[in-house]
Design an enzyme around this catalytic site. Structure first.
Site, PDB file in Angstrom:
ATOM      1  N   HIS A 540       0.834  -1.217   0.060  1.00  0.00           N
ATOM      2  CA  HIS A 540      -0.164  -0.042   0.097  1.00  0.00           C
ATOM      3  C   HIS A 540       1.065   1.759   0.429  1.00  0.00           C
ATOM      4  O   HIS A 540       0.493   2.446  -0.434  1.00  0.00           O
ATOM      5  CB  HIS A 540      -1.017   0.192   1.070  1.00  0.00           C
ATOM      6  CG  HIS A 540      -0.417   0.579   2.526  1.00  0.00           C
ATOM      7  ND1 HIS A 540       0.611  -0.367   2.949  1.00  0.00           N
ATOM      8  CD2 HIS A 540       0.086   1.534   3.125  1.00  0.00           C
ATOM      9  CE1 HIS A 540       0.837  -0.308   4.387  1.00  0.00           C
ATOM     10  NE2 HIS A 540       0.607   1.424   4.560  1.00  0.00           N
ATOM     11  N   HIS A 555       1.793   6.980   0.209  1.00  0.00           N
ATOM     12  CA  HIS A 555       0.771   6.021   0.999  1.00  0.00           C
ATOM     13  C   HIS A 555      -0.591   5.992   0.455  1.00  0.00           C
ATOM     14  O   HIS A 555      -1.296   6.736   0.775  1.00  0.00           O
ATOM     15  CB  HIS A 555       1.675   6.998   1.738  1.00  0.00           C
ATOM     16  CG  HIS A 555       0.412   5.766   3.566  1.00  0.00           C
ATOM     17  ND1 HIS A 555      -0.655   5.533   3.768  1.00  0.00           N
ATOM     18  CD2 HIS A 555       1.111   4.915   4.194  1.00  0.00           C
ATOM     19  CE1 HIS A 555      -0.528   4.497   4.656  1.00  0.00           C
ATOM     20  NE2 HIS A 555       0.669   3.906   5.031  1.00  0.00           N
TER      21      HIS A 555
END
Length: 651
Positions: A540, A555
Site C-alpha cells: 500500500h 502512501h
C-alpha cells in the site's frame, strides 16, 4: 514487475528452512532428552553403584550449571550475529559454522572417551565440561542465527506465520522422529540386546542424528537468502553490556512474553524429558515410547497445520490460554493413567499436541516485538530479541537436565535398573516431579501471558504502519546545487493540504511535508525519474529517491496496512530504476471503502529537514491529473552535519 509475491519465500527456500528446523530440533531432542538418558543408564558402569551414582550426579549438575552460564552468553551471541556483516549475510555463516562444530562435539559426548572416567574421574569431568560448553555455545550461534532469520525474510506478520508454520512442521517431524527411532535404533545397533541397549547402540543413534543436523545446517546456508530492507537497517549496532541490557529491558512486550514462556519451558521440559523414563521404568514398555512419539509427530503436524485457522479466529491471548488448559487436562489424566497404555497415550498426546502451536504463538509475539522495540526505542535488534526464545528453551532444558539426573538417582532409574526394580517410594517421587511441579508452572504461565502480553497481530500492523511513516528521514542529500524542483502528483483526484489528512502523524508533518489526493483513479505513477528504495510488505506504500536526493513516500489510504495487501498490486521492486509516469501501484478503491477505511493518498517528502522550503503550487480543492505539478521543493546547499539515528514517529 509485480511484487505481490515478492515478500513470499520461494518454495525452495521454505523447504530448506523447514529442513533446517527438522535438523535443529532433531539435534535439540538428542541433546536435551537422550544425552541425559545415555549418561544415567549406560555411560558409567564401574561395578560400584555408589561411585556410578556419584558420577551421574556430578555430570548432570555440571550440565545444568554450564547451561545456566551459557544463558548469560546468549544475548551477546545474538548481538554478535546482529553485528556480523558478510557477503553471505548476518545469519547463514553462523548456522553453518555452529551446526558443524556442535554436531561433531555432541557425537563425542556419546562416547566414554576411551574409558577416561575409569582412569581419572577428574580428568574426565574437566574434559566433559570443556567439550559440553564449547558444543553448547556453537549450537547457540546456530540456533539463534537460524530462528533470527525469520524477521529478515519478511516484515509481514502473515508471511512470517506461513514461514514459521513450514519451519514448525519440519521441527515437529525432526523432534518427533528422534523419539520414534530412539529405542528401536539403539536396541537394533547394540551388540547386547537389552531393553535399553548398550554404548554402541547409543553411539550409532547419535551419529545418525548429528549427521542430519549437520546436513540441514548446510542446506540452510546454501539454499536460503536474507531479504534486505530499508526498515531493517541500523545506523549503528548495539554494543556493550549496558547497550544490550537496555535493548532487552526496554522492550516490555519482549520481557513479558519471555517471562510467560520461561515458566512454560521449564514445565514442559521436565515432563518431556521424563516421558521416556515413564515408559521404560514405570510401565516397563520402552518400545511403546516409539508408538507415542509416532502419534505425537502426526498430532504435531496436524496442530501446526491448524494454527493459521485458529490464529484467524482466536486472539493470541485466547489461543495461548486454551492450549495450556488443554495441556493441564492431559497432565491430570496422566497422573491416574498408571500402566494403562491406552490412557497413557491419550494423556501424553493431550499434553504434546498443543506444544507446536504454543511455540508458534510465542515465536510470533517475540518476532513482532522486534518492530515494537524499534518503534519504542528507535533501534532495531533482530538477533538480540530472537535470542531470548532459544535462551529460554535452554533454561528449561538446563533445569530439566538437572532435575532428570537427580530424579533418576532418587527413583533408582540408573545403570542396570528395570521396571520391576523401582520401589513404590521411587515411583511416588518420580510422579511428583513429573506432574505436580510442571502443572503449577503452566498455571503461572497462563496468568502472566493473559495479563501482560498485549502485542496482537493488529497491534503489530499498527506499529509497522508507524515505522513506514518514518521512512526516508535518515537519507542524506548528495550535495545537490541550490534550485527549485517541481513535484507532480502521482495520481489523479482532488488536491488536499497535508494538514487536512485524518491521521495525526501525517497531518502534523511528523512524517514530512507534502500533500494528499482524494483519488479518482486507482493507478499510482512515478512523479519523477527515481530509484525505488522501499516497497512495503502490504503493497500500500512505496518509497522513492529522486536523482536530486528527494525522499518521497507515497502512501495509499489511512490504516490500509490492516488489509495486509488485499486489493493492492505493486509493479516495482526495491532497487529498481523507474521513469516518470511509470506505474508503481494499482489498488481497488472499493476494497478500501468496504473495509471502512479512508482512501486518501498521502505524498510526503520525508527528508524535509535536509532540504529547503516546501510549498504547494496548486490550490487545494482543485481536481488534478497524474503528472500535474502541485508541489515545489527548494534544494539548497546545507552545512555538513552528523546523520542522526532513525527515531520513529509516534501518535
Amino acid at each position: 514487475m509485480s511484487t505481490e509475491n515478492k515478500n513470499k519465500m520461494p518454495m525452495r527456500q521454505r523447504l530448506a528452512y523447514s529442513f533446517g528446523a527438522f535438523g535443529n530440533d532433531s539435534f535439540y531432542g538428542l541433546l536435551c532428552g537422550y544425552l541425559i538418558m545415555f549418561i544415567t543408564s549406560h555411560l558409567f558402569d564401574t561395578g560400584n553403584q555408589s561411585l556410578d551414582n556419584k558420577m551421574i550426579s556430578i555430570v548432570t549438575l555440571i550440565i545444568m550449571c554450564l547451561r545456566f552460564v551459557e544463558l548469560f552468553i546468549d544475548p551477546f551471541i545474538g548481538n554478535a550475529i546482529d553485528r556480523t556483516k558478510t557477503r553471505w549475510g548476518h545469519f547463514r555463516p553462523w548456522v553453518v559454522i555452529g551446526g558443524t562444530v556442535s554436531a561433531v562435539i555432541l557425537l563425542l559426548l556419546f562416547t566414554n572417551m576411551g574409558g577416561l572416567y575409569k582412569k581419572s574421574a577428574i580428568g574426565y569431568l574437566v574434559l566433559f565440561g570443556v567439550l559440553y560448553i564449547t558444543m553448547d555455545i556453537f549450537y547457540s550461534f546456530k540456533d539463534v542465527g537460524f530462528w533470527s532469520m525469520l524477521p529478515s525474510l519478511t516484515t509481514d506478520s502473515r508471511e512470517r506465520e506461513k514461514t514459521a508454520t513450514f519451519a514448525r512442521v519440519g521441527s515437529t517431524i525432526g523432534g518427533g522422529m528422534v523419539g520414534i527411532i530412539v529405542m528401536p535404533a539403539v536396541i537394533y545397533f547394540s551388540a547386547t540386546k537389552t531393553s535399553t541397549g548398550d554404548n554402541r547402540g547409543w553411539f550409532v543413534f547419535a551419529l545418525i542424528i548429528c549427521s542430519l543436523a549437520l546436513l540441514s545446517a548446510w542446506g540452510v546456508g546454501i539454499f536460503t537468502r536474507e531479504t534486505n530492507s530499508e526498515i531493517r537497517k541500523n545506523k549503528k549496532d548495539t554494543v556493550g553490556v549496558v547497550g544490550i541490557f537496555k535493548a532487552l529491558s526496554g522492550n516490555d512486550q519482549l520481557m513479558w512474553v519471555a517471562c510467560a514462556y520461561l515458566f512454560y519451558c521449564v514445565g514442559i521440559n521436565i515432563i518431556n524429558s521424563l516421558e521416556v523414563y515413564y515408559f521404560t521404568y514405570i510401565m516397563g514398555a520402552p518400545k511403546a515410547f516409539s508408538i507415542f512419539s509416532t502419534i505425537n509427530v502426526f498430532l504435531g503436524i496436524i496442530g501446526t497445520s491448524l494454527f493459521p485457522f485458529f490464529s484467524k479466529h482466536l486472539s493470541r491471548k485466547a489461543l495461548f490460554t486454551s492450549l495450556l488448559v488443554f495441556m493441564l487436562c492431559g497432565i491430570a489424566l496422566f497422573t491416574v493413567a498408571g500402566d494403562n497404555l491406552a490412557l497413557v497415550l491419550i494423556a501424553a498426546s493431550m499434553f504434546g499436541f498443543p506444544q507446536p502451536m504454543v511455540f508458534l504463538i510465542v515465536l510470533m509475539v517475540i518476532t513482532d516485538s522486534v518492530e515494537y522495540g524499534q518503534l519504542k526505542l528507535g533501534h532495531r535488534d533482530e538477533s538480540l530479541a530472537l535470542s531470548v526464545r532459544p535462551l529460554l528453551d535452554k533454561f528449561g532444558g538446563a533445569v530439566a537436565n538437572g532435575v532428570v539426573g537427580q530424579v533418576a538417582i532418587l527413583a533408582g532409574m540408573t545403570t542396570g535398573a528395570t521396571a520391576s526394580s523401582i520401589t513404590a517410594t521411587g515411583r511416588m517421587n518420580f510422579k511428583l516431579m513429573m506432574f505436580a511441579v510442571p502443572a503449577v508452572l503452566l498455571v503461572i504461565s497462563i496468568c502472566v501471558f493473559a495479563k501482560k502480553v498485549i502485542l496482537s497481530e493488529e497491534k503489530h500492523a499498527e506499529i509497522v504502519a508507524e515505522l513506514e511513516k518514518t521512512w526516508g528521514k535518515h537519507i542524506k542529500d548528495d550535495d545537490q546545487p541550490a534550485k527549485d524542483v517541481d513535484i507532480p502528483t502521482p495520481i489523479a483526484g482532488t488536491l488536499m493540504k497535508m494538514s487536512d489528512v485524518k491521521d495525526n502523524v501525517f497531518s502534523t508533518g511528523a512524517a514530512g511535508d507534502g500533500f494528499a489526493i482524494k483519488p479518482s483513479d486507482g493507478r499510482v505513477l512515478a512523479p519523477f525519474d527515481a530509484t525505488v528504495k522501499q516497497v512495503f510488505t502490504t503493497r500500500h506504500a512505496v518509497g522513492l529517491i529522486s536523482d536530486d536526493g528527494i525522499a518521497l513516500l507515497i502512501h495509499v489510504g489511512i490504516g490500509t496496512v490492516k488489509l495486509k495487501g488485499t486489493g493492492f498490486v505493486s509493479y516495482v521492486e526495491e532497487g529498481q530504476r523507474v521513469k516518470k509516469g511509470q506505474e508503481l501501484i494499482e489498488f481497488w478503491d472499493p476494497t478500501i471503502k468496504k473495509a471502512g477505511l479512508d482512501d486518501t493518498v498521502v505524498v510526503a517528502v520525508t527528508n524535509t529537514k535536509k532540504l529547503g522550503p516546501i510549498s504547494l503550487t496548486a490550490k487545494p480543492g482543485t481536481n488534478v491529473q497524474a503528472g500535474d505539478d502541485v508541489l515545489q521543493v527548494q534544494l539548497q546547499d546545507q552545512p555538513e552535519e552528523n546523520d542522526e539515528e532513525l527515531v520513529p514517529a509516534t501518535d
